[in-house]
Design an enzyme around this catalytic site. Structure first.
Site, mmCIF file in Angstrom:
data_model
loop_
_atom_site.group_PDB
_atom_site.id
_atom_site.type_symbol
_atom_site.label_atom_id
_atom_site.label_comp_id
_atom_site.label_asym_id
_atom_site.label_seq_id
_atom_site.Cartn_x
_atom_site.Cartn_y
_atom_site.Cartn_z
ATOM 1 N N ASP A 56 -2.837 -2.163 -4.385
ATOM 2 C CA ASP A 56 -1.801 -2.163 -3.422
ATOM 3 C C ASP A 56 -1.844 -3.303 -2.374
ATOM 4 O OD1 ASP A 56 0.321 0.343 -2.301
ATOM 5 O OD2 ASP A 56 -0.294 -1.069 -0.812
ATOM 6 N N ILE A 57 -0.776 -3.700 -2.012
ATOM 7 C CA ILE A 57 -0.784 -4.742 -0.933
ATOM 8 C C ILE A 57 -1.138 -4.637 0.367
ATOM 9 C CG2 ILE A 57 1.704 -4.876 -0.435
ATOM 10 C CD1 ILE A 57 1.857 -7.989 -1.048
ATOM 11 N N ASN A 64 4.714 9.534 -4.588
ATOM 12 C CA ASN A 64 5.723 9.826 -3.763
ATOM 13 C C ASN A 64 7.089 10.104 -4.530
ATOM 14 O OD1 ASN A 64 4.136 10.080 -1.120
ATOM 15 N ND2 ASN A 64 4.053 7.945 -1.209
ATOM 16 N N GLN A 89 9.438 7.798 -0.568
ATOM 17 C CA GLN A 89 9.228 6.605 -1.584
ATOM 18 C C GLN A 89 9.837 5.671 -1.304
ATOM 19 O OE1 GLN A 89 10.906 8.024 -5.439
ATOM 20 N NE2 GLN A 89 9.698 6.352 -6.962
ATOM 21 N N HIS A 131 5.354 5.457 -9.659
ATOM 22 C CA HIS A 131 4.003 5.187 -9.645
ATOM 23 C C HIS A 131 2.991 6.225 -8.735
ATOM 24 C CE1 HIS A 131 6.306 4.408 -5.800
ATOM 25 N NE2 HIS A 131 4.998 4.375 -5.053
ATOM 26 N N HIS A 182 -0.491 6.603 -6.574
ATOM 27 C CA HIS A 182 -1.414 5.861 -5.744
ATOM 28 C C HIS A 182 -3.015 6.594 -6.008
ATOM 29 C CE1 HIS A 182 1.369 4.435 -2.371
ATOM 30 N NE2 HIS A 182 2.078 5.277 -3.204
HETATM 31 P P1 5GP Z 1 5.584 4.475 -1.942
HETATM 32 O O1 5GP Z 1 5.790 4.553 -0.374
HETATM 33 O O2 5GP Z 1 6.916 3.929 -2.581
HETATM 34 O O3 5GP Z 1 4.818 5.553 -2.500
HETATM 35 O O4 5GP Z 1 4.496 3.527 -2.136
HETATM 36 C C1 5GP Z 1 4.856 2.125 -2.311
HETATM 37 C C2 5GP Z 1 3.518 1.196 -2.293
HETATM 38 O O5 5GP Z 1 3.808 -0.006 -2.791
HETATM 39 C C3 5GP Z 1 3.069 1.038 -0.946
HETATM 40 O O6 5GP Z 1 1.715 1.630 -0.668
HETATM 41 C C4 5GP Z 1 3.223 -0.654 -0.564
HETATM 42 O O7 5GP Z 1 2.180 -1.177 0.147
HETATM 43 C C5 5GP Z 1 3.228 -1.063 -2.050
HETATM 44 N N1 5GP Z 1 3.799 -2.233 -2.283
HETATM 45 C C6 5GP Z 1 5.050 -2.743 -1.805
HETATM 46 N N2 5GP Z 1 5.179 -3.807 -2.270
HETATM 47 C C7 5GP Z 1 4.055 -4.406 -2.882
HETATM 48 C C8 5GP Z 1 3.977 -5.662 -3.645
HETATM 49 O O8 5GP Z 1 4.900 -6.457 -3.572
HETATM 50 N N3 5GP Z 1 2.711 -5.602 -4.239
HETATM 51 C C9 5GP Z 1 1.930 -4.764 -4.341
HETATM 52 N N4 5GP Z 1 0.717 -4.774 -5.038
HETATM 53 N N5 5GP Z 1 2.054 -3.383 -3.403
HETATM 54 C C10 5GP Z 1 3.269 -3.185 -2.933
#
Ligand code: 5GP
Length: 120
Positions: free
Chosen positions: A34-35, A91, A98, A104, A106
């Site tokens: 994760d970034i 999520n 989300q 995805h 985590h």
């Molecule tokens: P969500 O909130 O959709 O469950 O989580 C999305 C996740 O994607 C977040 O934890 C966010 O830090 C990660 N993320 C968003 N953009 C990027 C990216 O460009 N590269 C990576 N490796 N992770 C990302």
């Protein structure tokens, strides 16, 4: 019923348009860091197919994709030696907060994590 946006950031990562730090890759699945990590270990596991949420994936993915996804989650846990424990979160949608509309999981680990549900 499910309308996939192929411009989402994970679709772009899968097409190689955006770099990622890959942890594991298999036939149907990609695991990468994760970034913006929320724990010492924060890995995202995504199917390569165009699925929006966990329920979309579970409903429409092939058995091969579903097995491959689960085995990749296990392989990441083994590779990173997460014997002290971990948390899986997927999520979905607005109430699930989300941000990226590509299914995805985590994997969070490396410290004692807080309660499951935080503030809105
Ligand atoms: P969500 O909130 O959709 O469950 O989580 C999305 C996740 O994607 C977040 O934890 C966010 O830090 C990660 N993320 C968003 N953009 C990027 C990216 O460009 N590269 C990576 N490796 N992770 C990302």
């Amino acid at each position: 019923m499910y309308s996939y946006d192929d411009q989402n950031i994970f679709a772009r990562i899968l097409r190689g348009e955006i770099p990622n730090k890959t942890v594991l890759e298999s036939a149907h699945t990609l695991a990468f860091e994760d970034i913006a990590p929320q724990a010492p270990v924060h890995v995202l596991v995504i199917p390569k197919g165009a699925y929006i949420t966990f329920d979309h994936f579970a409903a429409e993915a092939s058995e091969a994709e579903i097995v491959d996804f689960n085995r990749t989650v296990q392989a990441v846990i083994a590779q990173l030696s997460l014997g002290d424990g971990y948390r899986l979160i997927s999520n979905a949608g607005q109430d699930g907060v989300q941000d990226v509309p590509h299914m995805h999981m985590h994997i969070l680990a490396g410290r004692r994590l807080g309660r499951i549900v935080g503030e809105a």
